[in-house]
Design a protein around this motif. Structure first.
Motif, PDB file in Angstrom:
ATOM      1  N   ILE A 120       0.835  -1.207   0.000  1.00 38.61           N
ATOM      2  CA  ILE A 120       0.000   0.000   0.000  1.00 38.61           C
ATOM      3  C   ILE A 120       0.864   1.249   0.000  1.00 38.61           C
ATOM      4  O   ILE A 120       0.602   2.206  -0.746  1.00 38.61           O
ATOM      5  CB  ILE A 120      -0.968  -0.020   1.205  1.00 38.61           C
ATOM      6  N   ASN A 121       1.906   1.255   0.806  1.00 37.07           N
ATOM      7  CA  ASN A 121       2.816   2.400   0.846  1.00 37.07           C
ATOM      8  C   ASN A 121       3.527   2.589  -0.495  1.00 37.07           C
ATOM      9  O   ASN A 121       3.743   3.712  -0.959  1.00 37.07           O
ATOM     10  CB  ASN A 121       3.825   2.239   1.971  1.00 37.07           C
ATOM     11  N   MET A 122       3.876   1.475  -1.134  1.00 38.42           N
ATOM     12  CA  MET A 122       4.534   1.543  -2.443  1.00 38.42           C
ATOM     13  C   MET A 122       3.580   2.082  -3.501  1.00 38.42           C
ATOM     14  O   MET A 122       3.933   2.963  -4.298  1.00 38.42           O
ATOM     15  CB  MET A 122       5.042   0.148  -2.835  1.00 38.42           C
ATOM     16  N   LEU A 123       2.349   1.610  -3.499  1.00 35.63           N
ATOM     17  CA  LEU A 123       1.373   2.060  -4.496  1.00 35.63           C
ATOM     18  C   LEU A 123       1.082   3.551  -4.373  1.00 35.63           C
ATOM     19  O   LEU A 123       0.949   4.258  -5.366  1.00 35.63           O
ATOM     20  CB  LEU A 123       0.064   1.276  -4.354  1.00 35.63           C
ATOM     21  N   THR A 124       0.953   4.013  -3.135  1.00 34.92           N
ATOM     22  CA  THR A 124       0.594   5.410  -2.900  1.00 34.92           C
ATOM     23  C   THR A 124       1.814   6.334  -2.851  1.00 34.92           C
ATOM     24  O   THR A 124       1.665   7.554  -2.795  1.00 34.92           O
ATOM     25  CB  THR A 124      -0.189   5.561  -1.584  1.00 34.92           C
ATOM     26  N   ASP A 125       3.003   5.745  -2.877  1.00 33.76           N
ATOM     27  CA  ASP A 125       4.251   6.493  -2.780  1.00 33.76           C
ATOM     28  C   ASP A 125       4.312   7.295  -1.478  1.00 33.76           C
ATOM     29  O   ASP A 125       4.768   8.430  -1.439  1.00 33.76           O
ATOM     30  CB  ASP A 125       4.420   7.418  -3.989  1.00 33.76           C
ATOM     31  N   ARG A 126       3.790   6.676  -0.415  1.00 33.42           N
ATOM     32  CA  ARG A 126       3.845   7.278   0.922  1.00 33.42           C
ATOM     33  C   ARG A 126       4.490   6.268   1.853  1.00 33.42           C
ATOM     34  O   ARG A 126       4.027   5.130   1.967  1.00 33.42           O
ATOM     35  CB  ARG A 126       2.435   7.606   1.443  1.00 33.42           C
TER      36      ARG A 126
ATOM     37  N   LEU B 129      -8.955   3.591  -1.104  1.00 38.84           N
ATOM     38  CA  LEU B 129      -8.161   2.395  -0.894  1.00 38.84           C
ATOM     39  C   LEU B 129      -8.507   1.910   0.510  1.00 38.84           C
ATOM     40  O   LEU B 129      -8.441   2.679   1.470  1.00 38.84           O
ATOM     41  CB  LEU B 129      -6.677   2.732  -1.013  1.00 38.84           C
ATOM     42  N   VAL B 130      -8.897   0.647   0.631  1.00 38.18           N
ATOM     43  CA  VAL B 130      -9.333   0.105   1.920  1.00 38.18           C
ATOM     44  C   VAL B 130      -8.359  -0.978   2.374  1.00 38.18           C
ATOM     45  O   VAL B 130      -8.158  -1.980   1.692  1.00 38.18           O
ATOM     46  CB  VAL B 130     -10.773  -0.463   1.838  1.00 38.18           C
TER      47      VAL B 130
ATOM     48  N   GLU C 177       2.795   0.358 -11.493  1.00 36.23           N
ATOM     49  CA  GLU C 177       2.175   0.982 -12.661  1.00 36.23           C
ATOM     50  C   GLU C 177       0.986   0.168 -13.155  1.00 36.23           C
ATOM     51  O   GLU C 177      -0.088   0.716 -13.445  1.00 36.23           O
ATOM     52  CB  GLU C 177       3.225   1.121 -13.770  1.00 36.23           C
ATOM     53  N   GLU C 178       1.160  -1.155 -13.219  1.00 37.00           N
ATOM     54  CA  GLU C 178       0.094  -2.024 -13.737  1.00 37.00           C
ATOM     55  C   GLU C 178      -1.149  -2.000 -12.846  1.00 37.00           C
ATOM     56  O   GLU C 178      -2.282  -1.948 -13.336  1.00 37.00           O
ATOM     57  CB  GLU C 178       0.605  -3.466 -13.866  1.00 37.00           C
TER      58      GLU C 178
END
Length: 203
Positions: free
Chosen positions: A40-46, A73-74, A186-187
């Motif tokens: 989740i942190n990777m996807l949101t870049d947080r 996002l849950v 990205e995907e």
């Protein structure tokens, strides 16, 4: 899709208290310690949006994060962690089940699978529950950086064969990810973006 904003909104264990906004939701769930918070942190870049802990079972509530002001996002509790007490585990099962069966805003679930492991009964049973209740989902194979490519492909093929032997005609759509290397980001975001566009057209 570029993530411009990612804001924590609410944590709770009661589906009726989830946000009332009619925004599409994407739920992330998997066995404890599958790497969900890191993903989740990777996807949101947080770096610290979702709490990362070496102790499995850290997420114990339904956590809503509003992304780009137009989807949620849950982050859901992991399942199958033996050291969580039986009472807590039953509570998890109850409100997780209620979320999936009652939450009308849920568009798609992402079931996280540790790519290093052979198919686990608890994962297969959970996906069967989603399938039997008509809840759309995709699979995200996590921790792909821990394997060589040929072994990774072999493990995914075994998963596909296992699923198609039971109730599945074909393997559900899947993604390969590594929170360490950013693989799959990205995907997955492109998939969410496309689904959001489709939802918007229908509305």
């Amino acid at each position: 899709m570029k993530i411009k904003t990612a804001d924590f909104v609410i944590s709770n264990s009661d589906v009726s208290k989830c946000p009332k906004e009619q925004l599409p939701e994407y739920a992330f769930i998997g066995r404890s310690n599958v790497g969900k918070s890191s993903l989740i942190n990777m996807l949101t870049d947080r770096n610290k949006l979702a709490k990362i802990s070496g102790k499995p079972g850290k997420t114990q509530l339904i956590n809503h994060f509003k992304i780009n002001e137009n989807w949620f996002l849950v982050d859901l509790p992991g399942y199958g962690y033996a050291k969580v007490s039986k009472t807590i585990k039953q509570t998890f099962q109850s409100f997780i089940k209620n979320y999936f069966l009652q939450r009308e805003q849920l568009i798609c679930s992402f079931v996280l699978i540790d790519s290093r492991l052979e198919p686990q009964k608890i994962d297969l049973e959970f996906m069967q529950f989603l399938g039997e209740n008509g809840i759309p989902f995709c699979i995200i194979f996590t921790k792909s950086d821990k394997l060589k490519l040929n072994q990774l492909n072999k493990n995914i093929q075994i998963y596909s064969e296992t699923m198609t032997k039971t109730m599945w005609e074909t393997m559900p759509q899947h993604f390969v990810s590594s929170a360490t290397h950013g693989t799959g980001r990205e995907e997955i975001l492109e998939f969410i973006d496309k689904v959001n566009q489709d939802v918007e057209k229908k509305n």
